[in-house]
Scaffold this active site. Structure first.
Site, PDB file in Angstrom:
ATOM      1  N   TYR A 183     -32.123  23.384 -21.354  1.00  0.00           N
ATOM      2  CA  TYR A 183     -32.783  22.381 -20.530  1.00  0.00           C
ATOM      3  C   TYR A 183     -34.082  22.899 -19.918  1.00  0.00           C
ATOM      4  O   TYR A 183     -34.893  22.123 -19.412  1.00  0.00           O
ATOM      5  CB  TYR A 183     -31.843  21.873 -19.424  1.00  0.00           C
ATOM      6  CG  TYR A 183     -30.634  21.122 -19.956  1.00  0.00           C
ATOM      7  CD1 TYR A 183     -30.229  21.272 -21.276  1.00  0.00           C
ATOM      8  CD2 TYR A 183     -29.901  20.274 -19.155  1.00  0.00           C
ATOM      9  CE1 TYR A 183     -29.131  20.607 -21.771  1.00  0.00           C
ATOM     10  CE2 TYR A 183     -28.790  19.597 -19.648  1.00  0.00           C
ATOM     11  CZ  TYR A 183     -28.406  19.769 -20.959  1.00  0.00           C
ATOM     12  OH  TYR A 183     -27.309  19.105 -21.444  1.00  0.00           O
TER      13      TYR A 183
ATOM     14  N   LYS B 153     -20.229  29.748 -27.608  1.00  0.00           N
ATOM     15  CA  LYS B 153     -20.192  29.488 -29.052  1.00  0.00           C
ATOM     16  C   LYS B 153     -20.587  30.809 -29.719  1.00  0.00           C
ATOM     17  O   LYS B 153     -21.584  30.893 -30.457  1.00  0.00           O
ATOM     18  CB  LYS B 153     -21.152  28.323 -29.387  1.00  0.00           C
ATOM     19  CG  LYS B 153     -21.078  27.831 -30.816  1.00  0.00           C
ATOM     20  CD  LYS B 153     -19.789  27.098 -31.160  1.00  0.00           C
ATOM     21  CE  LYS B 153     -19.749  26.749 -32.639  1.00  0.00           C
ATOM     22  NZ  LYS B 153     -18.411  26.265 -33.075  1.00  0.00           N
TER      23      LYS B 153
ATOM     24  N   ASP C 287     -16.142  24.135 -28.813  1.00  0.00           N
ATOM     25  CA  ASP C 287     -15.513  23.024 -29.542  1.00  0.00           C
ATOM     26  C   ASP C 287     -14.011  22.993 -29.273  1.00  0.00           C
ATOM     27  O   ASP C 287     -13.413  21.936 -29.061  1.00  0.00           O
ATOM     28  CB  ASP C 287     -15.837  23.077 -31.057  1.00  0.00           C
ATOM     29  CG  ASP C 287     -15.771  24.471 -31.642  1.00  0.00           C
ATOM     30  OD1 ASP C 287     -15.540  25.448 -30.894  1.00  0.00           O
ATOM     31  OD2 ASP C 287     -15.950  24.608 -32.874  1.00  0.00           O
TER      32      ASP C 287
ATOM     33  N   ASP D 225     -22.735  20.583 -19.077  1.00  0.00           N
ATOM     34  CA  ASP D 225     -23.115  19.179 -18.929  1.00  0.00           C
ATOM     35  C   ASP D 225     -22.115  18.304 -19.693  1.00  0.00           C
ATOM     36  O   ASP D 225     -21.576  17.325 -19.163  1.00  0.00           O
ATOM     37  CB  ASP D 225     -24.539  18.995 -19.487  1.00  0.00           C
ATOM     38  CG  ASP D 225     -25.088  17.603 -19.251  1.00  0.00           C
ATOM     39  OD1 ASP D 225     -24.568  16.897 -18.375  1.00  0.00           O
ATOM     40  OD2 ASP D 225     -26.050  17.231 -19.957  1.00  0.00           O
TER      41      ASP D 225
ATOM     42  N   ASP E  63     -18.599  16.002 -18.093  1.00  0.00           N
ATOM     43  CA  ASP E  63     -18.380  14.561 -18.278  1.00  0.00           C
ATOM     44  C   ASP E  63     -17.006  14.300 -18.890  1.00  0.00           C
ATOM     45  O   ASP E  63     -16.301  13.361 -18.505  1.00  0.00           O
ATOM     46  CB  ASP E  63     -19.451  13.952 -19.206  1.00  0.00           C
ATOM     47  CG  ASP E  63     -20.607  13.334 -18.419  1.00  0.00           C
ATOM     48  OD1 ASP E  63     -20.880  13.826 -17.301  1.00  0.00           O
ATOM     49  OD2 ASP E  63     -21.219  12.378 -18.910  1.00  0.00           O
TER      50      ASP E  63
HETATM   51  C1  IPM Z   1     -26.001  15.882 -14.937  1.00  0.00           C
HETATM   52  C2  IPM Z   1     -26.954  14.927 -15.610  1.00  0.00           C
HETATM   53  C3  IPM Z   1     -28.311  15.609 -15.712  1.00  0.00           C
HETATM   54  C4  IPM Z   1     -28.117  16.876 -16.529  1.00  0.00           C
HETATM   55  C5  IPM Z   1     -29.430  14.735 -16.323  1.00  0.00           C
HETATM   56  C6  IPM Z   1     -29.632  13.477 -15.510  1.00  0.00           C
HETATM   57  C7  IPM Z   1     -30.718  15.487 -16.494  1.00  0.00           C
HETATM   58  O1  IPM Z   1     -26.460  14.542 -16.853  1.00  0.00           O
HETATM   59  O2  IPM Z   1     -26.243  16.251 -13.777  1.00  0.00           O
HETATM   60  O3  IPM Z   1     -25.010  16.238 -15.574  1.00  0.00           O
HETATM   61  O4  IPM Z   1     -28.039  16.824 -17.738  1.00  0.00           O
HETATM   62  O5  IPM Z   1     -28.025  17.943 -15.931  1.00  0.00           O
HETATM   63 MG    MG Z   2     -24.508  15.233 -17.265  1.00  0.00          MG
END
Ligand code: IPM
Ligand code: MG
Length: 361
Positions: free
Chosen positions: A146, A195, A227, A251, A255
Site C-alpha cells: 500500500y 506467503k 491462503d 486488510d 474483513d
Molecule cells: C481498511 C480499508 C482501507 C485499507 C482502505 C479504505 C484504504 O479497507 O482500513 O481496511 O485498505 O487499509
Molecule cells: Mg479493508
C-alpha cells in the site's frame, strides 16, 4: 483526566456513528470524572468537498496535536460519487493512507470476537459457532504494497502496471514485538501469516518474527500461509489468538474475520505508533447506501472509543465499563438491523447509543 480528542466524522454513516461514540465517551466522563474535548477534523470526501484534497497538512498537524483521534468512516459509492472521478491520490482513501503514514501508525489492532448473544448472526456451522472465538488481528499498517512505488506505463505499446512490495527488518520487528506484547496479555499464542513459499518479503518476515519470538519464551509461535489462514478462519476460528501479518494480508483477513462474527458493524480497531497516540475507527466502511437513515450500527465505533480509553489513556476500568454496557444491551435483546434476529427488538443508531450510555453507571 483531561483529554483532547481529534474527531474525524468522515463520510456516509461516519457522522451518525461517531456521534454515538462521543455520547458514550461523555457518559464515561460524567460517571468517572474525566473531561474529553473534541476538535472536528475533515478527512476523506468531506475534506475534498471543502478543500479539494482528502487531507490537508493543517488537519494532519491538528491530528498530531491531539491525544488521540476518533474516526468514523470515509469514502462514497465509487460508481456514482464525483470523488472517484479524481486522480487516485486525491480520492478519499488516499487521505486515510496519508494520515496513517503521517502519524506513523504502524500497528493496527482489529479484534474479532463472537459474542454469545450474536451466535445466530454467525454464518458458520452451528458446531463451529458454538465453540466461539476471540482473536486479535495485528496488521502492519504503514508498509508493504500500500506504500510501495506504483506506476502504470506503456512498455512496447502494452500497458503495464507495477506495485512494489517492500519490507525492512525494522518494520517487521516493531510490529512483531507489538504482536508478542499483546499475546502476553491474552492467551499467549501468535500465528504469523505470510506467503513464504513464494515471496521474499514473506521469507524475511518469517525470519524476523522467529528472532523476536526468542524474547518471548512463554508465547507459542506458529507460521501459517495466508491462503491456508483464509480457509482456517472459516473452518476453525477458535484456534486463533493473535494473528500477526503484513498490510495487505491483514486488510483481507480482517474483513473475512469480521464477517464470521456476524456483522462488520461490531468490529472496532486501533492504529498505534510508538507513543500512546492512536487512531480509533470501526473496521467497516462508510456504507453510503444506508447513510442518514439512522439505522447504522454504532457499536464498532463505540468499542473503538473503548479501545482509545484502554490504549491511549490507560483507562482500563472505563474501557471495561463500555464493553460491559455493550454486552448488557445485547443481552437485553436490542439489535440494530444488521444483527437483528427473531425475537429481538430492533432499534436505530441513536437508541443504541442511548441504551449503552444508560448501562454505564
Ligand atoms: C481498511 C480499508 C482501507 C485499507 C482502505 C479504505 C484504504 O479497507 O482500513 O481496511 O485498505 O487499509
Ligand atoms: Mg479493508
Amino acid at each position: 483526566m483531561d483529554m483532547k480528542i481529534g474527531v474525524i466524522k468522515g463520510d456516509g454513516i461516519g457522522p451518525e456513528i461517531v456521534d454515538e461514540a462521543m455520547k458514550v465517551l461523555d457518559r464515561i466522563g460524567e460517571v468517572y470524572g474525566h473531561s474529553f474535548s473534541y476538535t472536528q477534523l475533515l478527512m476523506g470526501g468531506a475534506s475534498i468537498d471543502v478543500n479539494g484534497v482528502p487531507l490537508t497538512e493543517e488537519t494532519l498537524q491538528a491530528a498530531k496535536e491531539s491525544d488521540a483521534v476518533l474516526m468514523g468512516s470515509i469514502g462514497g459509492d465509487a460508481k456514482t460519487s464525483p470523488w472517484y472521478q479524481l486522480e487516485p491520490d486525491k480520492r478519499p482513501e488516499a487521505g486515510l493512507l496519508k494520515l496513517r503514514k503521517g502519524l506513523n501508525l504502524f500497528a493496527n489492532l482489529r479484534p474479532a470476537v463472537l459474542y454469545k448473544e450474536l451466535k445466530g448472526a454467525c454464518p458458520l456451522k452451528e458446531e463451529i459457532a458454538d465453540r466461539g472465538f476471540d482473536m486479535m488481528i495485528m496488521r502492519e499498517l504503514t508498509g508493504g504494497l500500500y506504500f510501495g512505488k506504483r506506476s502504470t506505463e506503456k512498455v512496447d505499446g502494452v500497458l503495464v502496471a507495477k506495485d512494489e512490495l517492500t519490507y525492512s527488518e525494522e518494520e517487521i520487528r516493531r510490529i512483531a514485538k507489538r504482536g508478542f506484547d499483546i499475546a502476553m496479555k491474552r492467551r499467549k499464542k501468535v500465528t504469523s501469516v505470510d506467503k513464504a513459499n513464494v515471496l521474499d518479503s514473506s521469507r524475511l518476515w518469517r525470519k524476523v518474527v522467529e528472532e523476536v519470538a526468542q524474547d518471548y519464551p512463554e508465547v507459542t509461535l506458529e507460521h501459517m500461509l495466508v491462503d491456508n489462514c483464509a480457509m482456517q478462519l472459516v473452518k476453525d476460528p477458535a484456534q486463533f489468538d493473535v494473528i500477526l501479518t503484513e498490510n495487505m494480508f491483514g486488510d483481507i483477513l480482517s474483513d473475512e474475520a469480521s464477517m464470521v462474527t456476524g456483522s462488520i458493524g461490531m468490529l472496532a480497531s486501533a492504529s498505534l505508533n510508538e507513543t500512546k497516540f492512536g487512531l480509533y475507527e470501526p473496521s467497516g466502511g462508510s456504507a453510503p447506501d444506508i447513510a442518514g437513515k439512522g439505522i447504522a450500527n454504532p457499536i464498532a465505533t463505540i468499542l473503538s472509543a473503548a479501545m482509545m480509553l484502554r490504549y491511549s489513556f490507560d483507562l482500563d476500568k472505563e474501557a471495561d465499563a463500555v464493553e460491559a454496557a455493550v454486552e448488557k444491551v445485547l443481552q437485553d435483546g436490542y439489535r440494530t438491523i444488521d444483527i437483528m434476529s427473531e425475537g429481538m427488538t430492533q432499534i436505530g443508531t441513536q437508541e443504541m447509543g442511548d441504551r449503552i450510555c444508560s448501562c454505564i453507571a
